[in-house]
Design an enzyme around this catalytic site. Structure first.
Site, PDB file in Angstrom:
ATOM      1  N   TYR A   1      -1.896  -1.343  10.819  1.00 53.61           N
ATOM      2  CA  TYR A   1      -2.055  -1.537   9.377  1.00 53.61           C
ATOM      3  C   TYR A   1      -0.902  -0.908   8.604  1.00 53.61           C
ATOM      4  O   TYR A   1      -0.290  -1.546   7.741  1.00 53.61           O
ATOM      5  CB  TYR A   1      -3.385  -0.951   8.904  1.00 53.61           C
TER       6      TYR A   1
ATOM      7  N   SER B   1       0.860  -1.184   0.000  1.00 57.82           N
ATOM      8  CA  SER B   1       0.000   0.000   0.000  1.00 57.82           C
ATOM      9  C   SER B   1       0.892   1.228   0.000  1.00 57.82           C
ATOM     10  O   SER B   1       2.060   1.168   0.418  1.00 57.82           O
ATOM     11  CB  SER B   1      -0.885   0.008   1.252  1.00 57.82           C
TER      12      SER B   1
END
Length: 259
Positions: free
Chosen positions: A152, A139
């Site tokens: 995360y 990401s």
């Protein structure tokens, strides 16, 4: 000769569905892994109807310790070897780390990091023998500290670092390794994480289908990192000009405004 297969985790929704479609469209036989078997069956039926190679459906939870053994058993029963591995499964939770459920946060590490690493190491030999590739879905968050989604963001930093190392280690063996680093994409991820898409989603967003297309091309071209969309490409460049503490404070302020 043992048949070759592309193993795709998190294939029941979002980017995972689109990755399965594009690999199948390019004549890969796909093995679809996710918790929701009904969705995998629907996707398999779609691929079958379009004339793609017969998919393999493996319904299992990558957060469980025996997930890899379940996958290996299913592949052995189908008589296939992994040529390409797509580690797409992952999730995040929005909120302050000390206020979120501890077990749920540890589950992020189990799925985003442990399962990805386990599958990579288990299948590296067959991928090298077949001169295939590994696509790890990281990401743009992997480039940043992430107060407001601390575990995360940290998990995606691990995916990015691990992928870059594997790109270097496995490259001489003829293995392509690519880290896909999308920005916010309109999928079920946001609902599970617990926040509504905001300005960042509007600016950085690229459709799941386009993310998958660029990911597939990048992997086949052995790109180290794929950053889909112009907005996402600019982020790592801009980070060079700001102290890390400033970035952390900016992310914190932005994230916590979602509350």
């Amino acid at each position: 000769m043992t048949e070759r297969v592309t193993l795709i985790t998190g294939a029941s929704a979002g980017i995972g569905v689109e990755l399965a479609r594009i690999f199948a469209d390019n004549a890969h036989r796909v093995a679809l892994v996710a918790r929701r078997g009904d969705r995998l069956e629907s996707l398999a039926a779609e691929i079958r109807a379009k004339g793609g190679p017969e998919p393999i459906v493996i319904a299992c939870d990558l957060g469980k310790p025996d997930a890899a053994e379940q996958i290996i058993a299913a592949l052995a029963a189908a008589g296939v070897e992994v040529e390409y591995l797509v580690n797409n499964a992952g999730y995040g939770l929005f909120g302050r780390a000390m206020e979120l459920d501890r077990e749920s946060q540890l589950g992020i590490i189990d799925v985003n990091n442990r399962a990805l690493t386990d599958l990579t190491l288990r299948f590296a030999d067959s991928i090298a023998r077949l001169r295939g590739g590994i696509l790890n879905v990281a990401s743009i968050a992997g480039f940043l500290p992430g107060p407001g989604m601390a575990v995360y963001y940290a998990s995606k930093a691990y995916v990015l670092s691990f992928s870059e190392a594997m790109h270097q280690e496995l490259g001489p063996k003829g293995v392509r390794v690519t880290a896909l680093c999308p920005g916010p994409v309109q999928t079920e991820f946001q609902n599970r994480a617990g926040f509504e898409p905001g300005f960042d989603s509007a600016v950085l967003n690229v459709t799941p289908a386009e993310v998958a297309r660029q990911a597939y091309q990048g992997l086949m071209n052995n790109k180290r990192i794929v950053l889909p969309g112009l907005g996402v490409k600019i982020v790592p460049f801009l980070l060079r000009f700001f102290p890390r503490g400033f970035i952390a404070a900016a992310v914190s302020g932005f994230q916590l405004r979602r509350r």
